[in-house]
Design a protein around this motif. Structure first.
Motif, PDB file in Angstrom:
ATOM      1  N   LEU A 292      -0.950 -66.405  35.896  1.00 55.34           N
ATOM      2  CA  LEU A 292      -2.112 -66.148  36.728  1.00 55.34           C
ATOM      3  C   LEU A 292      -2.817 -64.858  36.318  1.00 55.34           C
ATOM      4  CD1 LEU A 292      -3.902 -66.688  39.220  1.00 55.34           C
ATOM      5  CD2 LEU A 292      -2.170 -65.493  40.594  1.00 55.34           C
ATOM      6  N   ALA A 293      -2.058 -63.831  35.983  1.00 59.26           N
ATOM      7  CA  ALA A 293      -2.669 -62.554  35.612  1.00 59.26           C
ATOM      8  C   ALA A 293      -3.615 -62.715  34.427  1.00 59.26           C
ATOM      9  CB  ALA A 293      -1.586 -61.528  35.294  1.00 59.26           C
ATOM     10  N   ASP A 294      -3.273 -63.588  33.489  1.00 59.84           N
ATOM     11  CA  ASP A 294      -4.157 -63.828  32.340  1.00 59.84           C
ATOM     12  C   ASP A 294      -5.443 -64.533  32.768  1.00 59.84           C
ATOM     13  OD1 ASP A 294      -2.554 -62.634  30.421  1.00 59.84           O
ATOM     14  OD2 ASP A 294      -1.489 -64.498  29.937  1.00 59.84           O
ATOM     15  N   VAL A 295      -5.331 -65.390  33.785  1.00 61.01           N
ATOM     16  CA  VAL A 295      -6.526 -66.060  34.298  1.00 61.01           C
ATOM     17  C   VAL A 295      -7.413 -65.047  35.024  1.00 61.01           C
ATOM     18  CG1 VAL A 295      -7.388 -67.867  35.842  1.00 61.01           C
ATOM     19  CG2 VAL A 295      -5.302 -68.257  34.505  1.00 61.01           C
ATOM     20  N   ILE A 296      -6.801 -64.179  35.820  1.00 60.87           N
ATOM     21  CA  ILE A 296      -7.562 -63.182  36.573  1.00 60.87           C
ATOM     22  C   ILE A 296      -8.342 -62.267  35.633  1.00 60.87           C
ATOM     23  CG2 ILE A 296      -7.379 -61.187  38.117  1.00 60.87           C
ATOM     24  CD1 ILE A 296      -4.876 -62.525  39.321  1.00 60.87           C
ATOM     25  N   THR A 297      -7.692 -61.847  34.553  1.00 57.29           N
ATOM     26  CA  THR A 297      -8.332 -60.906  33.629  1.00 57.29           C
ATOM     27  C   THR A 297      -9.250 -61.590  32.623  1.00 57.29           C
ATOM     28  OG1 THR A 297      -6.410 -61.008  32.147  1.00 57.29           O
ATOM     29  CG2 THR A 297      -6.445 -59.254  33.815  1.00 57.29           C
ATOM     30  N   GLY A 298      -9.313 -62.922  32.668  1.00 55.31           N
ATOM     31  CA  GLY A 298     -10.205 -63.651  31.777  1.00 55.31           C
ATOM     32  C   GLY A 298      -9.645 -63.903  30.396  1.00 55.31           C
ATOM     33  N   GLU A 299      -8.341 -63.670  30.211  1.00 51.35           N
ATOM     34  CA  GLU A 299      -7.718 -63.898  28.904  1.00 51.35           C
ATOM     35  C   GLU A 299      -7.652 -65.385  28.574  1.00 51.35           C
ATOM     36  OE1 GLU A 299      -6.667 -61.558  26.662  1.00 51.35           O
ATOM     37  OE2 GLU A 299      -7.620 -60.106  28.003  1.00 51.35           O
ATOM     38  N   VAL A 300      -7.389 -66.206  29.591  1.00 43.96           N
ATOM     39  CA  VAL A 300      -7.308 -67.657  29.383  1.00 43.96           C
ATOM     40  C   VAL A 300      -7.979 -68.350  30.557  1.00 43.96           C
ATOM     41  CG1 VAL A 300      -5.145 -67.519  28.066  1.00 43.96           C
ATOM     42  CG2 VAL A 300      -5.072 -67.837  30.542  1.00 43.96           C
ATOM     43  N   PRO A 301      -8.497 -69.570  30.351  1.00 49.73           N
ATOM     44  CA  PRO A 301      -9.071 -70.319  31.473  1.00 49.73           C
ATOM     45  C   PRO A 301      -7.959 -70.986  32.290  1.00 49.73           C
ATOM     46  CG  PRO A 301      -9.268 -71.600  29.459  1.00 49.73           C
ATOM     47  CD  PRO A 301      -8.686 -70.262  29.054  1.00 49.73           C
ATOM     48  N   ALA A 302      -8.248 -71.267  33.533  1.00 46.57           N
ATOM     49  CA  ALA A 302      -7.266 -71.954  34.366  1.00 46.57           C
ATOM     50  C   ALA A 302      -7.057 -73.390  33.912  1.00 46.57           C
ATOM     51  CB  ALA A 302      -7.703 -71.929  35.827  1.00 46.57           C
ATOM     52  N   ARG A 303      -8.119 -74.033  33.452  1.00 50.89           N
ATOM     53  CA  ARG A 303      -8.057 -75.445  33.079  1.00 50.89           C
ATOM     54  C   ARG A 303      -8.843 -75.697  31.809  1.00 50.89           C
ATOM     55  NH1 ARG A 303      -7.878 -75.423  38.463  1.00 50.89           N
ATOM     56  NH2 ARG A 303      -6.611 -77.009  39.546  1.00 50.89           N
TER      57      ARG A 303
END
Length: 345
Positions: A292-303
């Motif tokens: 989740l932390a990577d999604v929050i920081t924009g490193e990876v998309p959720a889907r």
């Protein structure tokens, strides 16, 4: 402001005064009833998740001991390299009101000095419902409108409160639990609280509750590994399931993506419950788990696509007690409530 003649060196509390505080349930009742205040608690846990993910070393002791009355005394001690620490003590088996049994102690992570002693009667549930809301904020399908809450106890009620804060497009809140009387009462309470802002329906069956839902939270599932939704085919493609106990395993078997807050969990210094409630330390997060932390920081998309189903799993010790206790203490300082004390005075 509360008073307690049994404490030494009791002094008036002034805003901004850095002294240990005793915060009773009555002191904190306005905060416990304030849904708007949950937004800052969600923000605090989100920031803590990113902080831990970025390398702030954490340690934890998570354990439970048998009591003579058949209950279990559970405790979690957490420390962070950046300084804060906390101790949370709570009863784990006996349900219902338990006066003077829910305690949080905020500690100075450098010296071990007590910063505050906090009644957690109305706040213990936040340590799962607030992180759940952080996950929903970033992992829910775009434009999600329907939330299903499985359960009708304190956890389910708290999840409904916190997750609603992060679903701005919420139109329909569905509830289900095995006992008709309990789920009907829960639905009535939600209608009274929401005042018609959101449609609330009580499902007669679990499959009916899950059908078409964008977000499902398994807030009433306590048996580890037991599927929250026995028929995974009833979950629509692209939905988000929030689990606290490994309740989405059958969805993972059908291709759902596992998401965790962060793979950088606290180091387990000691772990285990006398009752076997939690017998073995949780396994490390799989290498392919979405963090989740990577999604929050924009490193990876959720889907990668709108049909990607996600299981957000919370079943592991994390340092969330630290930001939640700090949030409570900050509110008390701002309001000027509590009883100042000193053990050593």
């Amino acid at each position: 402001m509360s008073r307690n003649a049994g404490l030494p060196d009791v002094v008036p509390v002034e805003k901004g005064t850095a002294v240990p505080l005793l915060l009773s349930r009555s002191d904190l009742s306005p905060l416990a009833a304030d849904d708007d205040a949950l937004d800052s608690a969600i923000d605090a846990v989100e920031a803590s998740t990113i902080q831990c993910h970025s390398g702030d070393r954490a340690q934890t002791v998570f354990t439970g001991l048998d009591l003579a009355n058949g209950d279990e005394l559970a405790a979690q001690l957490v420390s962070l390299a950046s300084g804060p620490a906390s101790l949370r003590v709570f009863p784990n088996r006996v349900k219902g009101e338990r006066p003077d049994a829910w305690l949080g102690i905020q500690l100075d992570g450098t010296t071990g000095a007590v910063d505050s002693m906090i009644a957690l009667d109305d706040f213990n549930v936040l340590r799962t419902s607030v992180p759940a809301a952080v996950g929903v904020r970033h992992l829910a399908p775009p434009d999600a409108t329907t939330l299903t809450v499985l359960g009708s106890g304190p956890q389910a009620r708290s999840h409904a409160r916190t997750i609603r804060r992060v679903m701005p497009g919420l139109e329909h809140l569905k509830v289900w639990s095995p006992t008709e009387e309990s789920r009907t009462a829960f639905g009535a309470d939600l209608r009274a609280r929401l005042g018609g802002e959101v449609r609330v329906s009580v499902a007669a069956t679990l499959d009916e509750a899950v059908a078409g839902a964008d977000v499902i939270t398994a807030a009433g599932r306590y048996s580890h590994g037991e599927p929250a939704v026995p028929d995974p085919g009833s979950v629509r493609p692209g939905a988000l399931l929030v689990s606290m106990t490994g309740a989405g395993g059958n969805l993972l078997e059908r291709g759902a993506r596992l998401a965790v807050p962060t793979a950088r969990r606290p180091e387990l210094v000691a772990f285990g419950f006398a009752s076997g409630f939690i017998g073995d330390p949780p396994p490390p997060a799989p290498a392919d788990a979405l963090e989740l932390a990577d999604v929050i920081t924009g490193e990876v998309p959720a889907r990668a696509s709108r049909t990607d189903t996600i299981v957000f799993e919370l079943a592991a010790p994390y340092p969330w007690d630290v930001p939640i206790l700090a949030w409570i203490r900050a509110w008390a300082d701002k309001q000027g409530v509590g009883t100042a004390f000193s053990f050593s005075g």
